[in-house]
Design an enzyme around this catalytic site. Structure first.
Site, PDB file in Angstrom:
ATOM      1  N   GLY B  97      30.821  44.164  34.732  1.00 35.77           N
ATOM      2  CA  GLY B  97      31.055  43.134  34.040  1.00 35.77           C
ATOM      3  C   GLY B  97      30.893  41.658  34.791  1.00 35.77           C
ATOM      4  O   GLY B  97      31.028  40.664  34.215  1.00 35.77           O
ATOM      5  N   LYS B  98      30.988  41.860  36.052  1.00 38.31           N
ATOM      6  CA  LYS B  98      30.569  40.787  36.834  1.00 38.31           C
ATOM      7  C   LYS B  98      31.728  39.580  36.825  1.00 38.31           C
ATOM      8  O   LYS B  98      31.454  38.510  36.776  1.00 38.31           O
ATOM      9  CB  LYS B  98      29.254  40.367  37.060  1.00 38.31           C
ATOM     10  CG  LYS B  98      28.310  41.500  37.530  1.00 38.31           C
ATOM     11  CD  LYS B  98      26.942  40.970  37.884  1.00 38.31           C
ATOM     12  CE  LYS B  98      25.954  42.199  38.249  1.00 38.31           C
ATOM     13  NZ  LYS B  98      25.773  43.265  37.413  1.00 38.31           N
ATOM     14  N   ARG B  99      32.747  39.898  36.633  1.00 34.63           N
ATOM     15  CA  ARG B  99      33.894  39.101  36.157  1.00 34.63           C
ATOM     16  C   ARG B  99      34.227  38.253  37.613  1.00 34.63           C
ATOM     17  O   ARG B  99      34.187  38.717  38.642  1.00 34.63           O
ATOM     18  CB  ARG B  99      35.033  39.754  35.585  1.00 34.63           C
ATOM     19  CG  ARG B  99      34.989  40.207  34.304  1.00 34.63           C
ATOM     20  CD  ARG B  99      34.335  39.341  33.401  1.00 34.63           C
ATOM     21  NE  ARG B  99      34.539  39.951  31.982  1.00 34.63           N
ATOM     22  CZ  ARG B  99      33.457  40.215  31.122  1.00 34.63           C
ATOM     23  NH1 ARG B  99      32.115  40.366  31.783  1.00 34.63           N
ATOM     24  NH2 ARG B  99      33.715  40.469  29.932  1.00 34.63           N
TER      25      ARG B  99
END
Lengths: 316, 316
Positions: B97-99
């Protein structure tokens, strides 16, 4: 109409370069909301109530995606409904999603934000993270299939203390990492500049770092700067002045908790309190921006020559 | 059980430090899937079919969140169903999700990933972005309310060419930005180390940057390194060897398109082709890791003394 031109137009129309951020949290919502319905329904009524309260006062709202995502597909459905409601109230919409990924996946995120199916309204701009470079950023300012112009604010300098560990170190070029990112954002943004001289690619610069503001403003003359951290996060109105151009344009200040959780005064309903806090916020920033600065190094506004090249990238 | 210990255990059990990435795109799904049902239903059957095909072969799957998010709340519902299915098939799960966000919002994203309501299964780890510093990262390795240990892989060096603009510049300390981030990740990760010597905080290092791999491996001895870019994205098996410790642990290589879109051979169904590609991939990486390296500077595995302090942070 180019997204940066639209943003400048709504700011001029409401005479307030401000944005209200919606980052609702169940435990903090007002009593009349909490008395009825399940958590998701409370969440929905609070969000829609805040939108109705602030729409006459501010030109732009920002949704904190995380607050909705934490309720799974039900939360996403409420976010979609709220975006549609904001659109119908005439507000411009920023999705605060801080997305980033490499080229193809960034295109998927852009599609998720700007084109998602089963959705009537879409945001106009999104916040994105610079760490993956231009191919993680440019898909978010690419004109959509139906011709809509959209934009993004790239995180350049954040207002949290631990951001220093990554953003503050000095490069051999003499710039800090954040200043280097600012120079890249200025470069990347040149592919899409509207007739008012601003790019579809803006920047996020936290209000609590405003002592660095002047340098970042100079490095990014064509960027509209989104300034979080006013109010609950600790930035003062004075701190943000250096991020505006002399004509009072070029930045938009956002407040979240200090507006949406405004304490009620006697005889006020909760949404009247929200509207009052939004008015106070808008008035404060309006005054700050109108106060002439005495600093001779303040940057000048970008060329607003209407013949400026508008070079919107098209969908690949 | 500590998330890093679980990850090492499933890798040893399947004798393959590999992960299959699911980033399905409608236009690329096989004919038998496309012949029936609407787009979302096709999407769902493809995802579940890939999971069943690879579950006997690989220990870990990774879902590209963007591919599901672009279908709005319907896409999120399918992602939730797929995560539950992967859990029931005994797979460990990474949400790609590369949050990133600042403290409170990062906690919301962590809750969205690890605790979302109306969901039966949750991922074990998530990918996150380092630009906001430790308070954007640590919420993702904080033990959940029910005692579950969870983890995160921080983007350190990405495999896309434009990542160089931000990750490659040299700091005055002599490190590149990516090496500096690696040193911070090593430091942040010390708060949660399992009995095998690995941290709940891992790192993402792209396979196409493996010439830098040795330096990053040395800077992050306790990090499990997730290596994307094998296969369709261009990284070779040789490229990834430097990211493993001498005992063949410490990294996990991920392939997506080269497995999930494997071309069918005569007499094969589409999911048999996927299973065959997964087997070939696992075998290739197994061989690479087992080939002894002649380079004397290869790093050594972290202490696997079972008395290593396990200091899992608790929910604030």
């Amino acid at each position: 109409m180019h997204v940066a031109d639209r943003l400048i137009a709504v700011i001029e129309d409401k005479r307030a370069p401000v944005c209200v951020g919606l980052d609702p949290v169940l435990g903090r919502m007002p009593d009349p909301i909490c008395r009825e319905g399940g958590p998701l329904e409370q969440f929905r009524r609070f969000t829609l109530g805040v939108l109705r309260a602030v729409a006459p006062i501010v030109p732009v709202v920002k949704f904190q995606s995380a607050c909705y995502e934490r309720y799974g597909s039900g939360g996403i459905a409420i976010l979609n409904e709220a975006i549609t409601a904001a659109r119908n109230l005439g507000l411009m919409i920023i999705l605060d999603g801080k997305r980033a990924d490499i080229a193809q996946s960034a295109q998927h995120y852009a599609a998720a934000a700007f084109d998602a199916v089963a959705q009537d309204g879409h945001p106009d701009l999104i916040t994105v993270n610079p760490y993956l470079g231009s191919d993680g950023v440019l898909p978010f300012i690419t004109e959509r299939g139906d011709g809509r112009s959209v934009g993004a604010f790239v995180l350049v300098r954040t207002s949290n203390p631990s951001g220093d560990a990554i953003q503050a170190p000095l490069l051999q070029s003499g710039l800090t990492v954040a200043e280097h990112v600012a120079s890249r954002v200025a470069e990347w943004g040149k592919v899409s500049v509207g007739s008012r001289g601003y790019s579809a690619l803006g920047a996020v610069v936290g209000a609590t770092k405003a002592h660095e503001g002047r340098s970042l403003r100079r490095l990014m003359p064509q960027q509209i700067i989104l300034v979080p951290g006013y109010g609950a996060q600790g930035g003062s109105a004075e701190d943000v002045r250096s991020l505006f151009h002399d004509d009072g344009l070029g930045a938009i200040v956002t407040a979240s908790r200090s507006v949406i959780y405004a304490p009620q005064q006697k005889g006020e309903t909760w949404d009247q309190a929200v509207a009052r806090a939004a008015k106070t916020f808008a008035e404060t920033i309006r005054n700050v921006v109108q106060t002439p600065t005495s600093n001779p190094t303040t940057s000048t506004t970008p060329s607003s020559n209407p013949t400026t090249t508008t070079n919107t990238p098209t969908t690949p």
